[in-house]
Write an enzyme that holds these catalytic residues in place. Sequence first.
Site, mmCIF file in Angstrom:
data_model
loop_
_atom_site.group_PDB
_atom_site.id
_atom_site.type_symbol
_atom_site.label_atom_id
_atom_site.label_comp_id
_atom_site.label_asym_id
_atom_site.label_seq_id
_atom_site.Cartn_x
_atom_site.Cartn_y
_atom_site.Cartn_z
ATOM 1 C CD GLU A 82 -2.756 -1.430 2.258
ATOM 2 O OE1 GLU A 82 -2.805 -0.362 3.253
ATOM 3 O OE2 GLU A 82 -3.650 -2.170 2.370
ATOM 4 C CG ASN A 138 -0.228 -7.093 -1.476
ATOM 5 O OD1 ASN A 138 -0.878 -7.814 -2.431
ATOM 6 N ND2 ASN A 138 -0.728 -6.883 -0.602
ATOM 7 C CG HIS A 160 -9.456 -6.380 0.706
ATOM 8 N ND1 HIS A 160 -9.745 -7.454 1.347
ATOM 9 C CD2 HIS A 160 -8.349 -6.048 0.875
ATOM 10 C CE1 HIS A 160 -8.617 -7.915 2.016
ATOM 11 N NE2 HIS A 160 -8.132 -7.009 1.704
ATOM 12 C CD GLU A 188 -4.153 -8.207 1.747
ATOM 13 O OE1 GLU A 188 -5.137 -7.469 2.339
ATOM 14 O OE2 GLU A 188 -2.979 -7.968 1.778
ATOM 15 C CG ASP A 208 -12.278 -9.898 1.785
ATOM 16 O OD1 ASP A 208 -12.244 -8.958 1.079
ATOM 17 O OD2 ASP A 208 -12.055 -9.657 3.131
HETATM 18 C C1 XIL Z 1 -6.070 -6.900 8.371
HETATM 19 C C2 XIL Z 1 -6.261 -8.102 9.366
HETATM 20 O O1 XIL Z 1 -7.062 -8.906 8.642
HETATM 21 C C3 XIL Z 1 -6.956 -7.653 10.553
HETATM 22 O O2 XIL Z 1 -6.973 -8.712 11.490
HETATM 23 C C4 XIL Z 1 -6.090 -6.532 11.190
HETATM 24 O O3 XIL Z 1 -6.683 -6.069 12.418
HETATM 25 C C5 XIL Z 1 -5.546 -5.340 10.048
HETATM 26 O O4 XIL Z 1 -5.413 -5.809 9.085
HETATM 27 N N1 XIL Z 1 -4.526 -4.928 3.577
HETATM 28 C C6 XIL Z 1 -3.970 -5.804 4.271
HETATM 29 C C7 XIL Z 1 -3.925 -6.688 5.340
HETATM 30 O O5 XIL Z 1 -2.557 -5.847 3.534
HETATM 31 O O6 XIL Z 1 -2.737 -6.942 6.105
HETATM 32 C C8 XIL Z 1 -5.049 -6.368 6.153
HETATM 33 O O7 XIL Z 1 -5.414 -7.426 7.264
HETATM 34 C C9 XIL Z 1 -6.278 -5.891 5.315
HETATM 35 C C10 XIL Z 1 -6.115 -4.912 4.436
#
Ligand code: XIL
Length: 356
Positions: A169, A210, A246, A275, A277
């Site tokens: 990020e 990423n 996401h 990641e 979802d």
């Molecule tokens: C999130 C986790 O899922 C949570 O449990 C934590 O409290 C915060 O981080 N992008 C990312 C991940 O790169 O590391 C994040 O994970 C979600 C968003």
Amino acid sequence: MLAAPVPALAAPASNAADPAPADPAQTDRGSHGRTPRDLRELAHKTGVRFGSAVDVAALRAERDYRTVLNREFTHVTAENAMKWESVEPQRGVFTWADADAVVENARRNGQKVRGHTLVWHNQLPAWLTTGVENGTISDTELRKILRDHVTTQVSRYRGKIRAWDVVNEVVDDDGAMRQTIWLTHLGPGYIADVFRWARKADPHVKLYINDYNLEWNTAKIDTTLAIVKDLQAKRVPIDGIGFQGHLGIQYDYPGDWANVMRRFTDLGLEAAVTEMDVRMILPVTPEKLATQADYYGRALSDCLSVPACREFTVWGFTDRHSWVPGWFDGEGAACLFDESLAPKPAYRRLLATSRP
Ligand code: XIL
């Protein structure tokens, strides 16, 4: 964590083997002649590994969670256990047990590992952020701290991790470089530095940049492409582009995603969905679950349409342990399995998706 006891066994595989996909055109008529039984079989068939973020507390405490994780997934990412605040909560005090548990479980179950993440602006230990804020950590010292962190962590798992999210990020939603303590105190060259340090500590691990919203945000895409090209021009080692993925069904599906992936893989990078979802505004309805299945299926199709897309990782596989309800008010149900680990339509849709 649920107070009620959880069933000792996962949902039987036979549930998952009867997909009845909405779109028969997406049904597998490939070499095996039948729909894969689970994601492990789908990985075998497609050559793309399916991964999940791992919640270490659940991994330790819940047998049914372990069963599904290890049955379905051939790639894992520690959800939090490898973040800086987790591995070095106090300066010089390293706590590797949780990260090690993920790596050890992966080894025993034939899973590759994604390291997440070396350099991020979130989940940094307080000693670090406070020290930078109050000036007790100088910029010169900060650079050394960062180098030591990258070197220590990458060396520890050398040969045991397939790919590292080296930077996470680093670009803002408006396309500017994100103003973090790294950029502010070390200048933009920190990105090249950390990739070089990571390479030195593990000559073979794949090194990734990423980000989220990279599926569709053109400002972010353009800046990230420029970063990659700049690193390549300077002969800085970078191997992969990670799309967090996401998504939410209340937004349009990012229909250009496959093309975006290609713009990066055309530069010689491999790609991964890191990641995934697909959240929804609660309550859950059958219609929403069907839309969610479409989004998961399209995302996998996009990955499968790009030869260099190697990994499809979800950010948790069960609604029992998902970051979504805690971070998005009124939203949830974002995963492939429900709270009791029954497969949802999205899971069956993945099994019914083949390489276009
Ligand atoms: C999130 C986790 O899922 C949570 O449990 C934590 O409290 C915060 O981080 N992008 C990312 C991940 O790169 O590391 C994040 O994970 C979600 C968003």
